[in-house]
Motif scaffolding. Structure first.
Motif, short mmCIF file in Angstrom:
data_model
loop_
_atom_site.label_atom_id
_atom_site.label_comp_id
_atom_site.label_asym_id
_atom_site.label_seq_id
_atom_site.Cartn_x
_atom_site.Cartn_y
_atom_site.Cartn_z
N GLU A 149 65.31 69.25 33.72
CA GLU A 149 65.97 69.83 32.80
C GLU A 149 67.41 69.84 33.19
O GLU A 149 68.45 69.79 32.45
CB GLU A 149 65.56 71.37 32.59
CG GLU A 149 66.48 72.03 31.50
CD GLU A 149 65.93 73.41 31.29
OE1 GLU A 149 66.39 74.26 30.45
OE2 GLU A 149 65.07 73.90 32.03
N LEU A 152 69.05 66.23 33.01
CA LEU A 152 69.15 65.94 31.55
C LEU A 152 70.35 66.65 31.17
O LEU A 152 71.33 66.04 30.35
CB LEU A 152 68.16 66.34 30.77
CG LEU A 152 68.09 65.97 29.44
CD1 LEU A 152 68.12 64.50 29.02
CD2 LEU A 152 66.70 66.54 28.66
N TRP A 153 70.59 68.03 31.41
CA TRP A 153 71.98 68.75 31.16
C TRP A 153 73.01 68.02 31.51
O TRP A 153 74.10 67.79 30.56
CB TRP A 153 71.58 70.14 31.64
CG TRP A 153 72.81 70.95 31.30
CD1 TRP A 153 73.38 71.49 30.42
CD2 TRP A 153 73.97 71.05 32.56
NE1 TRP A 153 74.60 72.23 30.62
CE2 TRP A 153 74.83 71.88 31.99
CE3 TRP A 153 74.16 70.63 33.87
CZ2 TRP A 153 75.80 72.21 32.56
CZ3 TRP A 153 75.01 71.07 34.46
CH2 TRP A 153 76.07 71.90 33.90
N ARG A 154 73.23 67.44 32.68
CA ARG A 154 74.60 66.90 33.33
C ARG A 154 74.57 65.67 32.64
O ARG A 154 75.78 65.34 32.33
CB ARG A 154 74.19 66.93 34.78
CG ARG A 154 75.60 66.24 35.46
CD ARG A 154 75.25 66.19 36.74
NE ARG A 154 76.50 65.30 37.55
CZ ARG A 154 76.60 64.01 37.47
NH1 ARG A 154 75.77 63.33 37.06
NH2 ARG A 154 77.69 63.39 38.23
N ALA A 155 73.75 65.06 32.27
CA ALA A 155 73.86 63.61 31.71
C ALA A 155 74.38 63.60 30.47
O ALA A 155 75.14 62.91 30.05
CB ALA A 155 72.68 62.96 31.65
N ASN A 156 73.92 64.80 29.78
CA ASN A 156 74.81 64.88 28.28
C ASN A 156 75.93 66.13 28.20
O ASN A 156 76.39 66.32 27.02
CB ASN A 156 73.40 65.70 27.24
CG ASN A 156 72.35 64.49 27.36
OD1 ASN A 156 72.66 63.24 27.07
ND2 ASN A 156 71.19 65.03 27.53
N LEU A 157 76.57 66.24 29.28
CA LEU A 157 77.50 67.22 29.20
C LEU A 157 78.84 66.55 28.87
O LEU A 157 79.27 65.54 29.20
CB LEU A 157 77.73 67.73 30.61
CG LEU A 157 78.38 68.91 30.98
CD1 LEU A 157 78.00 70.22 30.31
CD2 LEU A 157 78.54 69.31 32.30
N ASP A 158 79.29 67.07 28.00
CA ASP A 158 80.79 66.51 27.38
C ASP A 158 81.94 67.03 28.32
O ASP A 158 81.85 67.93 29.06
CB ASP A 158 80.89 67.00 26.10
CG ASP A 158 81.21 68.53 25.51
OD1 ASP A 158 81.90 69.05 26.43
OD2 ASP A 158 80.69 68.80 24.93
N ASP A 161 82.87 70.75 28.37
CA ASP A 161 82.07 71.89 28.87
C ASP A 161 82.08 71.59 30.55
O ASP A 161 81.99 72.75 31.31
CB ASP A 161 80.45 71.65 28.48
CG ASP A 161 80.52 72.19 26.97
OD1 ASP A 161 81.19 73.07 26.65
OD2 ASP A 161 79.68 71.70 26.38
N GLU A 175 86.44 59.37 33.80
CA GLU A 175 85.44 58.70 32.85
C GLU A 175 85.57 57.24 33.47
O GLU A 175 86.38 56.45 33.33
CB GLU A 175 86.04 58.89 31.41
CG GLU A 175 84.93 58.05 30.32
CD GLU A 175 85.57 58.08 29.03
OE1 GLU A 175 85.16 57.37 28.57
OE2 GLU A 175 86.16 58.96 28.77
#
Length: 529
Positions: A149, A152-158, A161, A175
């Motif tokens: 979890e 996965l959270w870090r991979a989808n972090l904009d 945030d 980036e």
């Protein structure tokens, strides 16, 4: 005395009704907010730095990405621990709230091990946790459950945030741009074009064999004022290459770590009972607090004494002084003006202290800092606060007497500028000595300047972290009080003559003659006429 207090009351009320008074109260809090909150907001709002990497080694860039993930997760765990310490878990994303029990009692070494395990590549997180000897079995099992979890959270972090987590994650600042397939034959030409057209901030070229040396490694950017990206990438690359070099030489990693380990001297200080105690971050910051107090003291004395000068010249040029002198004596008028403006100044300073205490309590909400660091105790420190009040009054009275005496001889602010230049030069010296004195508060220069009355309020305030000996406090205070008395004596003699004078301001030779002449002599009466 009654008339003096009436003049003082009039001065206070007249100033309290002006916009300048309220602007003065709001000025320092506004500066404080700009230097802290606004600066932090601007830093977070800085554009994301887009960069690219041409990796001729075939492995270094991938290792750097892994290391960056490790550092990010370490920052996340530190942030979770700080938020948990504030009992404010609701502000955390749901993917992070389950980590709070794990990190609550974990030290910095444990947090690093946990971050390494969570970012492990090519092995199970459970296996990586097993290698983290600083963690308990329960912590390793729970961290393994959180791994999927978390990643996965870090991979989808904009980026927005990511910037709100602790000191900000890599994704909020940098980036990575991928190389298009059609540019694979000549990547550097493609990235140079992207850089030239403003779509890229910088790109790195990694040489074919970074383990052997830096040949072929370069950083290309047209922005030479922001080195953060280069320093970040270089630091990670150095760590990875150092590990490869140790491995290539066949050196045991534990031996290498021991050889590279710095000799650390734990900071200690001696408390009032003569025993050693640990130096906390708050104690270190407390040592620099007097410098901040000194700067605020300088602004307060300069601004409020200048208010007295301006007020005196304005009332003299408007002939209000002549009306006042029909009811009070020149000395009563001068004393009343000094006391009234002093009350105005104390009101302003008291408002600043109140705002600073509230602001420092709220500061952790806007700036990343340890949750247990309470900066408001610096403002409420009895030694600092009492010293500030005493030296504010003493410094104000000294410079107020000087400026009200000189102001009484001037008909306009333009006339006063000739006198203000040497006074400003005197007042600039404590600011120039701000850092040297704070670093060596009991040094010879600091002690010498403490005994010179025009500098005493600033230098002694700056030395409060030393602190000076009781004898130094006593002697310097006596000298300062005697200097204030002498300055008021001189100011009174000049004021009673100069306040009704019109025309060209007197020269220094005339002022000196006024000071030497006894009150009531023919020479003085002639000047008064």
């Amino acid at each position: 005395m009654r008339k003096t207090l009436l003049v003082a009351r009039r001065e206070f009320l007249e100033n309290a009704r002006t916009k300048t008074f309220w602007l003065g109260i709001l000025a320092m809090p506004a500066i404080f907010a700009i230097m802290t909150v606004v600066a932090a907001v601007f830093e977070k709002s800085k554009d994301v730095r887009r960069y690219a990497v041409v990796d001729e080694s075939g492995w270094l860039h991938e290792s750097i990405e892994d290391r960056a993930a490790w550092n990010d997760l370490h920052e996340v765990l530190r942030h979770v621990k700080a938020v948990d310490a504030r009992d404010d878990l609701d502000e955390l994303p749901s993917a992070l709230q389950g980590l709070a029990p794990l990190v609550k009692d974990t030290d910095e070494t444990g947090l690093r091990d946990m971050a390494r395990a969570l970012s492990a590549q090519g092995q199970s997180t459970t296996s990586a946790m097993t290698d983290s000897s600083s963690l308990t079995p329960e912590q390793r099992a729970e961290a393994s459950r959180q791994a999927t979890e978390m990643l996965l959270w870090r991979a989808n972090l904009d980026p927005e945030d990511a910037g709100n987590i602790g000191g900000g994650l890599v994704g909020s600042r940098y980036e990575l741009k991928e190389l298009p397939a059609e540019a694979a034959a000549d990547p550097e030409t493609h990235w140079r074009q992207e850089l030239d057209e403003g779509r890229l901030f910088a790109y790195f070229v990694v040489g074919g064999d970074p383990v052997s040396g830096s040949d072929g490694c370069k950083y290309v950017s047209n922005n030479l004022t922001d080195p953060d990206l280069r320093r970040w990438f270089s630091r990670l690359a150095t760590d990875v290459v150092r590990e490869r070099r140790i491995e290539a030489e066949g050196i045991d990693p534990d031996v290498a770590a021991k050889l590279q380990e710095s000799l650390r001297f734990d900071q200690r200080q001696v408390d009032e009972s003569g025993e050693e105690e640990e130096v906390k971050t708050q104690d270190s910051i407390r040592q620099f607090a007097p410098a901040v107090f000194t700067y605020v003291l300088w602004i307060a004395i300069m601004g409020i004494a200048n208010m007295l000068l301006t007020n005196t010249i304005e009332e003299k040029s408007n002939r209000i002084i002549e009306v006042l002198l029909s009811s009070v004596s020149p000395l009563e008028l001068m004393a009343g003006k000094v006391v009234g403006i002093a009350a105005t100044g104390l009101t302003m300073v008291g408002s600043w202290v109140l705002v600073f205490v509230v602001g420092l309590k709220l500061l952790p909400k806007f700036v990343n800092m340890p949750a247990d660091l309470d900066l408001s105790v610096l403002v409420g420190d009895p030694l600092y606060l009492s010293s500030f009040v005493f030296y504010f009054l003493a410094g104000y009275l000294f410079y107020a007497a000087l400026l009200v005496g000189l102001g009484s001889t001037c008909n306009s602010l333009k006339d006063a500028q000739n006198f203000m230049t040497p006074i400003m030069m005197i007042m600039m010296l404590p600011l120039a000595a701000l850092v040297p004195v704070s670093q060596d508060p009991n040094g010879a220069v600091a002690k010498l300047l403490s005994y010179i009355p025009p500098f005493t309020p600033y230098i002694m305030m700056n030395r409060a972290a030393g602190p000076p000996t009781t004898m130094e406090y006593v002697v310097t205070s006596i000298l300062l009080i005697l200097a204030i008395a002498g300055m008021f004596w001189a100011a009174a003699k000049v004021f009673r003559i100069g306040i009704l004078m019109t025309g060209k301001p007197p020269k220094l030779r005339e002022l000196w003659r006024w000071l030497k002449a006894p009150v009531g002599t023919a020479a003085v009466r002639q000047q008064e006429d």
